[in-house]
Motif scaffolding. Structure first.
Motif, PDB file in Angstrom:
ATOM      1  N   GLU A  19       0.853  -1.184   0.000  1.00 52.41           N
ATOM      2  CA  GLU A  19       0.000   0.000   0.000  1.00 52.41           C
ATOM      3  C   GLU A  19       0.894   1.240   0.000  1.00 52.41           C
ATOM      4  O   GLU A  19       1.521   1.554   1.004  1.00 52.41           O
ATOM      5  N   PHE A  20       0.955   1.926  -1.128  1.00 48.83           N
ATOM      6  CA  PHE A  20       1.685   3.192  -1.207  1.00 48.83           C
ATOM      7  C   PHE A  20       0.742   4.272  -0.719  1.00 48.83           C
ATOM      8  O   PHE A  20      -0.372   4.415  -1.220  1.00 48.83           O
ATOM      9  N   GLY A  33       4.756   6.874   2.709  1.00 47.04           N
ATOM     10  CA  GLY A  33       5.366   5.582   3.009  1.00 47.04           C
ATOM     11  C   GLY A  33       4.605   4.435   2.395  1.00 47.04           C
ATOM     12  O   GLY A  33       3.478   4.574   1.934  1.00 47.04           O
ATOM     13  N   VAL A  34       5.247   3.284   2.415  1.00 56.69           N
ATOM     14  CA  VAL A  34       4.665   2.065   1.859  1.00 56.69           C
ATOM     15  C   VAL A  34       4.468   1.067   2.988  1.00 56.69           C
ATOM     16  O   VAL A  34       5.384   0.808   3.773  1.00 56.69           O
ATOM     17  N   VAL A  65       7.302   1.161  -7.685  1.00 56.63           N
ATOM     18  CA  VAL A  65       6.089   1.454  -6.924  1.00 56.63           C
ATOM     19  C   VAL A  65       5.944   2.959  -6.713  1.00 56.63           C
ATOM     20  O   VAL A  65       4.866   3.530  -6.897  1.00 56.63           O
ATOM     21  N   THR A  66       7.037   3.631  -6.350  1.00 60.62           N
ATOM     22  CA  THR A  66       6.991   5.074  -6.110  1.00 60.62           C
ATOM     23  C   THR A  66       6.637   5.836  -7.383  1.00 60.62           C
ATOM     24  O   THR A  66       5.749   6.693  -7.375  1.00 60.62           O
ATOM     25  N   TYR A  82      -4.275   9.607  -0.426  1.00 62.05           N
ATOM     26  CA  TYR A  82      -4.570   8.490  -1.325  1.00 62.05           C
ATOM     27  C   TYR A  82      -3.690   7.281  -1.021  1.00 62.05           C
ATOM     28  O   TYR A  82      -2.608   7.406  -0.447  1.00 62.05           O
ATOM     29  N   GLN A  83      -4.187   6.141  -1.462  1.00 60.13           N
ATOM     30  CA  GLN A  83      -3.481   4.885  -1.315  1.00 60.13           C
ATOM     31  C   GLN A  83      -3.541   4.144  -2.643  1.00 60.13           C
ATOM     32  O   GLN A  83      -4.590   4.062  -3.266  1.00 60.13           O
ATOM     33  N   VAL A  84      -2.387   3.622  -3.072  1.00 63.77           N
ATOM     34  CA  VAL A  84      -2.330   2.812  -4.292  1.00 63.77           C
ATOM     35  C   VAL A  84      -1.949   1.406  -3.855  1.00 63.77           C
ATOM     36  O   VAL A  84      -0.945   1.205  -3.166  1.00 63.77           O
ATOM     37  N   LEU A  85      -2.781   0.428  -4.223  1.00 64.46           N
ATOM     38  CA  LEU A  85      -2.566  -0.959  -3.842  1.00 64.46           C
ATOM     39  C   LEU A  85      -1.855  -1.722  -4.947  1.00 64.46           C
ATOM     40  O   LEU A  85      -2.172  -1.555  -6.121  1.00 64.46           O
ATOM     41  N   TYR A  86      -0.929  -2.568  -4.539  1.00 65.17           N
ATOM     42  CA  TYR A  86      -0.178  -3.423  -5.462  1.00 65.17           C
ATOM     43  C   TYR A  86      -0.182  -4.835  -4.925  1.00 65.17           C
ATOM     44  O   TYR A  86      -0.158  -5.035  -3.713  1.00 65.17           O
TER      45      TYR A  86
END
Length: 185
Positions: A19-20, A33-34, A65-66, A82-86
């Motif tokens: 989760e970024f 942070g991640v 990821v960043t 915001y959150q970006v999921l990977y």
């Protein structure tokens, strides 16, 4: 009341999720942070209910990821958290999954870990009084953050609640453990 888009989803997978987390002021994305999910020892799967900050990433994956996260967050229509999921497969390749507002439990966890009041920062952003310089100063740049572990708690019996299911949207409490610092609740 938590909007439907901000209710965390319970993702259970044999593949870990990253989760970024970032703050977007309308022009610049500030990396918060991640987070990496931990494997539940009971079922041997990764869940959104146990997390580690910071996620320990290989240099190439961290760069990917960043860069991807900053690009997709900067395409959002409104400023916010915001959150970006990977999901990370066996070859350590991050696959962009989803971008959404940062959920309330993650805001609380990141606030505790970073030592910054993200809710206050978000309010300043929404009323037009946000300062990127103040955020950088508040982030204690150069500070080393120790690993922190987040585990959700569901003490339904203590509140005389019955027939409740454990899920991210029903977290009643959480425990945060810091390396070399003890634990907090």
């Amino acid at each position: 009341m938590i909007e439907a888009t901000q209710i965390p989803k319970n993702v259970v997978s044999s593949i870990p999720t990253l989760e970024f987390n970032g703050l977007f002021d309308g022009q610049v994305v500030y990396q918060l942070g991640v987070i990496g999910e931990l494997k539940d020892q009971g079922v041997g799967k990764y869940q959104t209910l146990a997390k580690r900050y910071p996620a320990h990433l290989e240099s190439d994956l961290a760069t990917k990821v960043t860069a991807t996260s900053e690009r997709v967050i900067s395409q959002q229509d409104t400023p916010g958290l915001y959150q970006v999921l990977y999901q990370v497969d066996g070859d350590a390749e991050g696959v962009h999954e989803d971008v959404s507002p940062l959920t309330a439990p993650d805001i609380a966890f990141m606030t505790k870990v970073l030592g910054m009041n993200l809710t206050a920062i978000w309010v300043h952003l929404m009323i037009g009084r946000f300062s990127g310089q103040a955020l950088v100063k508040a982030s204690h740049e150069g500070t080393t953050y120790h690993d922190a572990i987040y585990r959700a708690h569901f003490p339904y019996a203590d509140y005389h609640l019955t027939n409740q299911k454990s899920a991210p949207a029903t977290v009643i409490g959480a425990q945060i453990e810091r390396a070399n610092k003890g634990s907090e609740q």
